[in-house]
Design an enzyme around this catalytic site. Structure first.
Site, PDB file in Angstrom:
ATOM      1  N   LYS A 203       9.852   1.010 -12.335  1.00  0.00           N
ATOM      2  CA  LYS A 203       9.023   2.042 -12.984  1.00  0.00           C
ATOM      3  C   LYS A 203       9.856   2.793 -14.037  1.00  0.00           C
ATOM      4  O   LYS A 203       9.354   3.122 -15.115  1.00  0.00           O
ATOM      5  CB  LYS A 203       8.468   3.032 -11.958  1.00  0.00           C
ATOM      6  CG  LYS A 203       7.459   2.452 -10.993  1.00  0.00           C
ATOM      7  CD  LYS A 203       6.168   1.986 -11.640  1.00  0.00           C
ATOM      8  CE  LYS A 203       5.197   3.091 -11.956  1.00  0.00           C
ATOM      9  NZ  LYS A 203       3.864   2.577 -12.366  1.00  0.00           N
TER      10      LYS A 203
ATOM     11  N   THR B 156       5.874   7.590 -11.718  1.00  0.00           N
ATOM     12  CA  THR B 156       6.129   8.152 -10.393  1.00  0.00           C
ATOM     13  C   THR B 156       7.312   9.104 -10.409  1.00  0.00           C
ATOM     14  O   THR B 156       8.244   8.918 -11.213  1.00  0.00           O
ATOM     15  CB  THR B 156       6.423   7.010  -9.404  1.00  0.00           C
ATOM     16  OG1 THR B 156       6.926   7.559  -8.183  1.00  0.00           O
ATOM     17  CG2 THR B 156       7.454   6.024  -9.934  1.00  0.00           C
ATOM     18  N   ASP B 157       7.300  10.064  -9.503  1.00  0.00           N
ATOM     19  CA  ASP B 157       8.470  10.950  -9.379  1.00  0.00           C
ATOM     20  C   ASP B 157       9.691  10.194  -8.846  1.00  0.00           C
ATOM     21  O   ASP B 157      10.808  10.691  -8.929  1.00  0.00           O
ATOM     22  CB  ASP B 157       8.136  12.157  -8.484  1.00  0.00           C
ATOM     23  CG  ASP B 157       7.696  11.785  -7.072  1.00  0.00           C
ATOM     24  OD1 ASP B 157       7.640  10.577  -6.748  1.00  0.00           O
ATOM     25  OD2 ASP B 157       7.395  12.705  -6.287  1.00  0.00           O
ATOM     26  N   GLU B 158       9.479   8.992  -8.301  1.00  0.00           N
ATOM     27  CA  GLU B 158      10.608   8.251  -7.726  1.00  0.00           C
ATOM     28  C   GLU B 158      11.634   7.841  -8.788  1.00  0.00           C
ATOM     29  O   GLU B 158      12.768   7.506  -8.461  1.00  0.00           O
ATOM     30  CB  GLU B 158      10.118   7.004  -6.976  1.00  0.00           C
ATOM     31  CG  GLU B 158       9.274   7.373  -5.775  1.00  0.00           C
ATOM     32  CD  GLU B 158       9.146   6.265  -4.740  1.00  0.00           C
ATOM     33  OE1 GLU B 158       9.916   5.292  -4.787  1.00  0.00           O
ATOM     34  OE2 GLU B 158       8.273   6.389  -3.881  1.00  0.00           O
TER      35      GLU B 158
ATOM     36  N   TYR C 131      11.643  -0.894  -6.628  1.00  0.00           N
ATOM     37  CA  TYR C 131      10.355  -0.377  -7.137  1.00  0.00           C
ATOM     38  C   TYR C 131      10.578   0.719  -8.173  1.00  0.00           C
ATOM     39  O   TYR C 131      10.073   0.654  -9.303  1.00  0.00           O
ATOM     40  CB  TYR C 131       9.503   0.170  -5.973  1.00  0.00           C
ATOM     41  CG  TYR C 131       8.426   1.120  -6.462  1.00  0.00           C
ATOM     42  CD1 TYR C 131       7.354   0.655  -7.217  1.00  0.00           C
ATOM     43  CD2 TYR C 131       8.521   2.499  -6.230  1.00  0.00           C
ATOM     44  CE1 TYR C 131       6.390   1.533  -7.708  1.00  0.00           C
ATOM     45  CE2 TYR C 131       7.565   3.375  -6.721  1.00  0.00           C
ATOM     46  CZ  TYR C 131       6.503   2.886  -7.462  1.00  0.00           C
ATOM     47  OH  TYR C 131       5.568   3.747  -7.960  1.00  0.00           O
TER      48      TYR C 131
HETATM   49  O1  DAU Z   1       6.362   9.408  -4.911  1.00  0.00           O
HETATM   50  C1  DAU Z   1       5.370   8.575  -5.444  1.00  0.00           C
HETATM   51  C2  DAU Z   1       5.433   7.237  -4.742  1.00  0.00           C
HETATM   52  O2  DAU Z   1       4.873   7.413  -3.452  1.00  0.00           O
HETATM   53  C3  DAU Z   1       4.701   6.134  -5.487  1.00  0.00           C
HETATM   54  O3  DAU Z   1       5.311   5.938  -6.726  1.00  0.00           O
HETATM   55  C4  DAU Z   1       4.752   4.835  -4.673  1.00  0.00           C
HETATM   56  O4  DAU Z   1       4.043   3.801  -5.319  1.00  0.00           O
HETATM   57  C5  DAU Z   1       4.158   5.088  -3.315  1.00  0.00           C
HETATM   58  O5  DAU Z   1       4.261   3.928  -2.519  1.00  0.00           O
HETATM   59  C6  DAU Z   1       4.852   6.266  -2.633  1.00  0.00           C
HETATM   60  O6  DAU Z   1       6.181   5.904  -2.244  1.00  0.00           O
HETATM   61  P1  DAU Z   1       6.755   6.298  -0.814  1.00  0.00           P
HETATM   62  O7  DAU Z   1       7.816   5.342  -0.459  1.00  0.00           O
HETATM   63  O8  DAU Z   1       7.112   7.744  -0.755  1.00  0.00           O
HETATM   64  O9  DAU Z   1       5.412   6.082   0.082  1.00  0.00           O
HETATM   65  P2  DAU Z   1       5.190   5.426   1.526  1.00  0.00           P
HETATM   66  O10 DAU Z   1       3.780   5.728   1.896  1.00  0.00           O
HETATM   67  O11 DAU Z   1       5.650   4.017   1.591  1.00  0.00           O
HETATM   68  O12 DAU Z   1       6.141   6.291   2.445  1.00  0.00           O
HETATM   69  C7  DAU Z   1       6.035   7.706   2.544  1.00  0.00           C
HETATM   70  C8  DAU Z   1       7.159   8.180   3.463  1.00  0.00           C
HETATM   71  O13 DAU Z   1       6.864   7.749   4.784  1.00  0.00           O
HETATM   72  C9  DAU Z   1       8.506   7.601   3.110  1.00  0.00           C
HETATM   73  O14 DAU Z   1       9.511   8.581   3.368  1.00  0.00           O
HETATM   74  C10 DAU Z   1       8.671   6.423   4.071  1.00  0.00           C
HETATM   75  C11 DAU Z   1       7.911   6.887   5.291  1.00  0.00           C
HETATM   76  N1  DAU Z   1       7.251   5.824   6.080  1.00  0.00           N
HETATM   77  C12 DAU Z   1       6.432   4.944   5.421  1.00  0.00           C
HETATM   78  C13 DAU Z   1       5.779   3.944   6.102  1.00  0.00           C
HETATM   79  C14 DAU Z   1       4.902   2.955   5.366  1.00  0.00           C
HETATM   80  C15 DAU Z   1       7.423   5.763   7.453  1.00  0.00           C
HETATM   81  O15 DAU Z   1       8.154   6.593   8.059  1.00  0.00           O
HETATM   82  N2  DAU Z   1       6.764   4.764   8.139  1.00  0.00           N
HETATM   83  C16 DAU Z   1       5.963   3.846   7.522  1.00  0.00           C
HETATM   84  O16 DAU Z   1       5.414   2.948   8.216  1.00  0.00           O
END
Ligand code: DAU
Length: 339
Positions: free
Chosen positions: A149, A120-122, A145
């Site tokens: 990774k 992941t880029d994270e 997380y």
């Molecule tokens: O960058 C790659 C990564 O993207 C992967 O390695 C991870 O496995 C994957 O979960 C994802 O991580 P993020 O934390 O970026 O994805 P998430 O969908 O959880 O959140 C995307 C953005 O949206 C993040 O800035 C947090 C925000 N968010 C997320 C959720 C679930 C909200 O504002 N509200 C929410 O309910």
């Protein structure tokens, strides 16, 4: 370019998850002579429903098991004469890693002693308003997380350096598309809009992510597997940066018209909530190595990809109900009788 690697038999770990199952569908289509063994523990995000379309395919086999079970992994490698392992299996959700990091260390670090590591880029941490992650950006993971990774990526590097084990490491930006568990931003928003529930936007909603369609990611992993240079790291991104609030607004508006609701009514569901602790501000990938060395680039425009994804979730409400209720576990017992 030297001749491509053409495996006869591959092991895919985590093939019942979102990215893994999309990859299996893609890979069986583009590699008609290759067998695919899918090793998956079927934790909450793994779902055999995602693979219904390939179940009867004689080139495909499912094994339920744990990637940390080295005896099982070794037995599969020898029995199936595996030529390459594509490692998707991971705990993936940042919020879950904040409340319970242990399982992330076990699965993501101990479970990775391998192969083509899909990362992941994270692992690079967070960017300011400008700049991009390249393959040489120092690792600076900020959540349990992403630290797990990064730990796995370093083990992959160590295996290459210490044992001369041929490894490949991809680092991808945020994926979206069919079969994504509705805890991630895009499917969660679609799910909540349909149910007319609040749409939780963390903090000020101005965090930026670089979105890539999962099918483009599958094509990238295949390109790295076949033509990547062992020991190499490859950043995969969509060159498609969006602020969270803009994505949420877009999904709201598209669903207004698809659900026949009045314009602006879904936006009224948006609720700003407390920020995620240590919330990375911005991710953005420089994918020029993929483009220049492997000739890969995304096919999907975001407009098309998000449209198709929303339609997929609308057409697959039963799938959403099953993954959120846990009913898909019964399906597994029915199909595989505890094998
Ligand atoms: O960058 C790659 C990564 O993207 C992967 O390695 C991870 O496995 C994957 O979960 C994802 O991580 P993020 O934390 O970026 O994805 P998430 O969908 O959880 O959140 C995307 C953005 O949206 C993040 O800035 C947090 C925000 N968010 C997320 C959720 C679930 C909200 O504002 N509200 C929410 O309910």
């Amino acid at each position: 370019m030297t001749e491509s690697f053409t495996p006869a038999s591959v092991l895919v770990t985590g093939g019942a998850g979102f990215i893994g199952s999309n990859f299996i569908h893609h890979f069986l289509q583009t590699n008609p002579a290759c067998r695919v063994i899918n090793l998956d523990l079927l934790t909450y995000a793994g779902n055999l429903e995602n693979l219904k379309g390939v179940e009867g395919d004689p080139r495909y086999e499912f094994v339920r098991g744990d990637i940390c079970d080295s005896k099982l992994v070794a037995a599969i490698l020898f029995r199936e004469k595996i030529d390459a392992v594509i490692h998707f299996a991971a705990e993936s959700h940042v919020d879950r890693s904040i409340t319970g990091p242990e399982i992330f260390v076990r699965t993501n670090v101990l479970g990775t002693q391998v192969f083509l590591q899909v990362s992941t880029d994270e692992v690079y941490g967070s960017l300011g308003a400008s700049g991009l992650f390249t393959e040489t950006t120092p690792l600076a993971a900020n959540s349990p997380y992403s630290a797990s990774k990064a730990g796995a990526d370093l083990l992959v590097r160590a295996y290459q350096e210490t044992y001369g084990f041929p490894t490949l490491n991809t680092r991808c930006s945020n994926n979206y598309g069919p079969y994504q568990f509705p805890e991630k931003l895009i499917p969660l928003m679609i799910h909540n809009i349909i149910a007319e529930k609040p749409l939780p936007v963390y903090g000020d909603g101005l965090n930026v992510r670089d979105w890539l369609h999962v099918k483009d990611h599958s094509r990238a992993v295949e390109a790295v597997l076949k033509n990547g240079v062992p020991g190499g790291v490859y950043n995969v991104g969509g060159n498609n940066e969006w602020r969270n609030i803009d994505i949420v607004n877009l999904v709201c508006d598209m669903l207004d018209s698809k659900l026949g609701r009045s314009s602006g009514s879904n936006r009224a569901l948006i609720t700003f909530v407390k920020d995620r602790p240590g919330h990375d501000r911005r991710y953005a990938i420089d994918a020029s190595k993929m483009r220049n060395d492997l000739g890969w680039e995304p096919f999907y425009t975001f407009e098309r990809g998000i449209e198709e994804t929303i339609s997929w979730y609308l057409d697959n409400q039963e799938w959403v109900r099953e993954v959120t209720s846990g009913a898909y576990r019964d399906y597994y017992e029915k199909m595989y009788g505890g094998r």
